[in-house]
Each structure stands twice: as C-alpha cells, then as structure tokens.
Design a protein around this motif. Structure first.
Motif, mmCIF file in Angstrom:
data_model
loop_
_atom_site.group_PDB
_atom_site.id
_atom_site.type_symbol
_atom_site.label_atom_id
_atom_site.label_comp_id
_atom_site.label_asym_id
_atom_site.label_seq_id
_atom_site.Cartn_x
_atom_site.Cartn_y
_atom_site.Cartn_z
ATOM 1 N N ALA A 29 -7.842 12.977 71.760
ATOM 2 C CA ALA A 29 -8.956 12.100 71.395
ATOM 3 C C ALA A 29 -8.495 10.654 71.467
ATOM 4 N N ARG A 30 -9.401 9.799 71.903
ATOM 5 C CA ARG A 30 -9.138 8.360 71.965
ATOM 6 C C ARG A 30 -9.929 7.669 70.858
ATOM 7 N N TYR A 31 -9.235 6.842 70.092
ATOM 8 C CA TYR A 31 -9.864 6.117 68.984
ATOM 9 C C TYR A 31 -10.127 4.684 69.439
ATOM 10 N N PRO A 32 -11.395 4.323 69.651
ATOM 11 C CA PRO A 32 -11.711 2.982 70.155
ATOM 12 C C PRO A 32 -11.306 1.898 69.160
ATOM 13 N N SER A 33 -11.181 0.686 69.663
ATOM 14 C CA SER A 33 -10.837 -0.437 68.793
ATOM 15 C C SER A 33 -11.961 -0.683 67.789
ATOM 16 N N PHE A 34 -11.599 -1.173 66.621
ATOM 17 C CA PHE A 34 -12.564 -1.482 65.572
ATOM 18 C C PHE A 34 -12.021 -2.602 64.708
ATOM 19 N N ALA A 35 -12.881 -3.229 63.945
ATOM 20 C CA ALA A 35 -12.470 -4.290 63.028
ATOM 21 C C ALA A 35 -12.041 -3.643 61.719
ATOM 22 N N GLY A 36 -10.749 -3.646 61.454
ATOM 23 C CA GLY A 36 -10.261 -3.038 60.229
ATOM 24 C C GLY A 36 -8.829 -2.572 60.370
ATOM 25 N N VAL A 37 -8.382 -1.778 59.403
ATOM 26 C CA VAL A 37 -7.024 -1.236 59.385
ATOM 27 C C VAL A 37 -7.124 0.261 59.152
ATOM 28 N N GLY A 38 -6.294 1.042 59.853
ATOM 29 C CA GLY A 38 -6.385 2.492 59.723
ATOM 30 C C GLY A 38 -5.040 3.168 59.829
ATOM 31 N N PHE A 39 -5.045 4.487 59.611
ATOM 32 C CA PHE A 39 -3.802 5.251 59.698
ATOM 33 C C PHE A 39 -4.114 6.702 60.036
ATOM 34 N N HIS A 40 -3.116 7.395 60.571
ATOM 35 C CA HIS A 40 -3.102 8.844 60.702
ATOM 36 C C HIS A 40 -1.846 9.331 59.987
ATOM 37 N N LEU A 41 -1.967 10.425 59.249
ATOM 38 C CA LEU A 41 -0.828 11.008 58.560
ATOM 39 C C LEU A 41 -0.728 12.475 58.970
ATOM 40 N N VAL A 42 0.364 12.834 59.653
ATOM 41 C CA VAL A 42 0.517 14.179 60.200
ATOM 42 C C VAL A 42 0.878 15.156 59.086
ATOM 43 N N LEU A 43 0.048 16.187 58.927
ATOM 44 C CA LEU A 43 0.284 17.204 57.907
ATOM 45 C C LEU A 43 1.052 18.404 58.459
ATOM 46 N N GLY A 44 0.806 18.756 59.708
ATOM 47 C CA GLY A 44 1.478 19.913 60.277
ATOM 48 C C GLY A 44 1.378 19.929 61.786
ATOM 49 N N GLY A 45 2.346 20.567 62.437
ATOM 50 C CA GLY A 45 2.355 20.662 63.878
ATOM 51 C C GLY A 45 2.956 19.432 64.532
ATOM 52 N N THR A 46 2.973 19.448 65.855
ATOM 53 C CA THR A 46 3.500 18.321 66.621
ATOM 54 C C THR A 46 2.456 17.867 67.631
ATOM 55 N N GLY A 47 2.495 16.582 67.929
ATOM 56 C CA GLY A 47 1.562 16.001 68.881
ATOM 57 C C GLY A 47 2.142 14.726 69.432
ATOM 58 N N TRP A 48 1.286 13.942 70.087
ATOM 59 C CA TRP A 48 1.734 12.697 70.712
ATOM 60 C C TRP A 48 0.769 11.568 70.387
ATOM 61 N N LEU A 49 1.337 10.416 70.037
ATOM 62 C CA LEU A 49 0.590 9.175 69.910
ATOM 63 C C LEU A 49 0.542 8.538 71.287
#
Length: 300
Positions: A29-49
């Motif tokens: 999934a692609r997260y479009p740009s937005f006005a603000g601050v955000g985060f992702h916190l990985v709970l389980g598994g592996t992936g790629w940023l």
C-alpha cells in the motif's frame, strides 16, 4: 524546554487517528502525502518500507516508521517501486480476521487546516527506528494499549486515542534522538530564552510584549530578539501569536466553549481580533475549523 514537548503541543490542534492493519500473501500500500505527523509500529511479521527514489528498508517486529511531516511512502511484502503500490485505504476498516503475515499499527495527527511544526520539517522525511525494548519497554506497553484501544469503539475514544498517539510519538522521537545523538533534536538550553518560553506557555493570555519577555529573559531587547530567533527560527512576537492560535485551535477542537471565551483565554481582547488572526494562520474561520474537526472526528 525541549522541542519534543513543543511539537507535541502543536500537533494537538489536529485530530488523532489510529488503526490496526493485518496483511497476508502479496500485499502492499502507498500512503499519500498529508499535512501532519504519523507513524507505523510493526506488531508482527516482516515487511518493507518503500521510499521515494526506489529505496526499501526491511521492517521487523517492534520497528517504528516515523513520518514527521506526512511524506508519501509505502509498505509492502517485498522491495518495489513506490509508484507501483495501490493507494492505501485510510477509512476505519477493521483488520482482516484470522492469522496474518504482517501486522502493524498506523497512527497520525492530521493537520488539514494547520501547519506542521518547523522542527518536524527539519527531520528526515521518513525515519525507520529499531527501539531497544530491553532498555525502554514503554513503547511495547503503548503498542498493546493502542492496539486494544482501536479494537472496538468505546466511550471516551477521542480522549484515549489522542493520548496514546501523543505518547507513541513522544517515545518514537526519544528513541530516534537517542540513536541519532542529542544534536539531532534541538533543546532550548539558554536559561533566559527557556524562562521566556515558560512564561508564554504558562500564561498565553498575558499582556506580553517583546520588552516584557526580554526582561524575564534577563537580556536587552536586541539580544533577546536575536537569541530567540536563532533558537526558535522565528521572532518572539511571531512565536507568541503562533502559540496562542495553536492553543485556540486545540480549544476549538476539544471544547464547546464560545468563541469569545476562547479568544480571552488565549490572549485576544475581542472575538473579532482572534477570528481575524486565526483566519490568517489557518485559512478558515474558527467556526469552520471547529465544524471541520467535528466532521473529521465523526468519520474516523
């Protein structure tokens, strides 16, 4: 005064969002740009940023992705080009039932009518952090609390969501500062400037002038303006106005207080003066801003 506390105070003018997301198989999934601050916190598994420019960074359980000012980025099961990923659905969708290959929390403050703090804009556009949970287990506890908070609607969601997103951002910024070195995040170590800032924050409705603030700082007016501008990136009068309007925006979002009462609380003598200043800063009237925040909160 430290800048982490400063920036968290400003983002509270927006609405806090959070959800738990699970993915399996071939996903991205692609997260479009937005006005603000955000985060992702990985709970389980592996992936790629997945970043703009083609770079991909491996993610593992416990990793945090911090997006200080809403730069476009993606998450995927494999390295890829950002433009090949579909746009993420940002609605309040529940996670897919059953086992998953990758699970993470997504949180953000959206500032659709506000401005991201200049110190957040001074950070890298996307930051991948691998916290030391043995030394700092608090983030693990926050992940559990936030995951539970978004699992189902409950009374008081707006209050708990904001508090948990605040705390997650604070701990993510602390970990990044620790890993990057103290110079990566500025601190107001000048005691005079710190005293002036405390005065503004403690009493935003005070009859502050540059001369009065320079006296609190124990400096001449000229020296105070120069040091303040060097450390904060803006002159004292501009900072004072910005802080008053940030507080006003938070009160508009969090309370049903009349506009005249909010104006007095943040240092404006009349509702008209506050409304004019607010419109110049946020691009909308205070009434429209409050309505927009309520609509956004109802659609979470």
């Amino acid at each position: 005064m430290d800048m982490i506390s400063e920036v968290i105070g400003t983002v509270r003018a927006g609405n806090a969002y959070a959800r738990r997301i699970t993915e399996s198989g071939s996903w991205g999934a692609r997260y479009p740009s937005f006005a603000g601050v955000g985060f992702h916190l990985v709970l389980g598994g592996t992936g790629w940023l997945v970043l703009r420019g083609g770079e991909s960074i491996a993610l593992h359980p416990g990793d945090v992705v911090l997006v200080p000012y809403g730069t476009e980025h993606g998450l995927s099961h494999t390295p890829c080009a950002l433009g090949t990923l579909p746009v993420a659905s940002m609605g309040p969708e529940p996670p897919r039932p059953g086992p998953s290959d990758f699970e993470f929390l997504c949180g953000a403050y959206r500032l659709d009518n506000g401005k991201v703090h200049q110190f957040l804009r001074a950070l890298p556009d996307v930051i991948a952090i691998s916290p030391d949970y043995d030394r700092h287990p608090q983030l693990r506890s926050l992940a559990a609390l936030l995951g539970d908070d978004v699992s189902e609607p409950r009374p008081g969601d707006e209050a708990t969501r904001s508090a948990l997103v605040d705390l997650t951002l604070v701990h993510a910024l602390r970990h990044w500062q620790e890993q990057s070195g103290d110079e990566a995040w500025p601190r107001i170590t000048d005691p005079g400037i710190a005293a002036a800032l405390r005065a503004i924050h403690d009493a935003p409705d005070g009859r502050w002038t540059v001369q009065r603030l320079s006296e609190i700082a124990g400096m001449s007016r000229t020296t105070f303006v120069r040091r303040f501008t060097d450390l904060l990136g803006k002159p004292p009068a501009t900072y004072l106005t910005g802080w008053r309007l940030t507080l006003g925006a938070r009160l508009l979002r969090e309370t049903s207080a009349p506009l005249a009462a909010i104006a007095r609380q943040v240092g404006y003598s009349t509702e008209f003066a506050f409304a004019n200043a607010f419109r110049r800063e946020y691009g909308v009237s205070p009434g429209r801003f409050r309505q927009n925040m309520r609509v956004a909160a109802a659609s979470r």
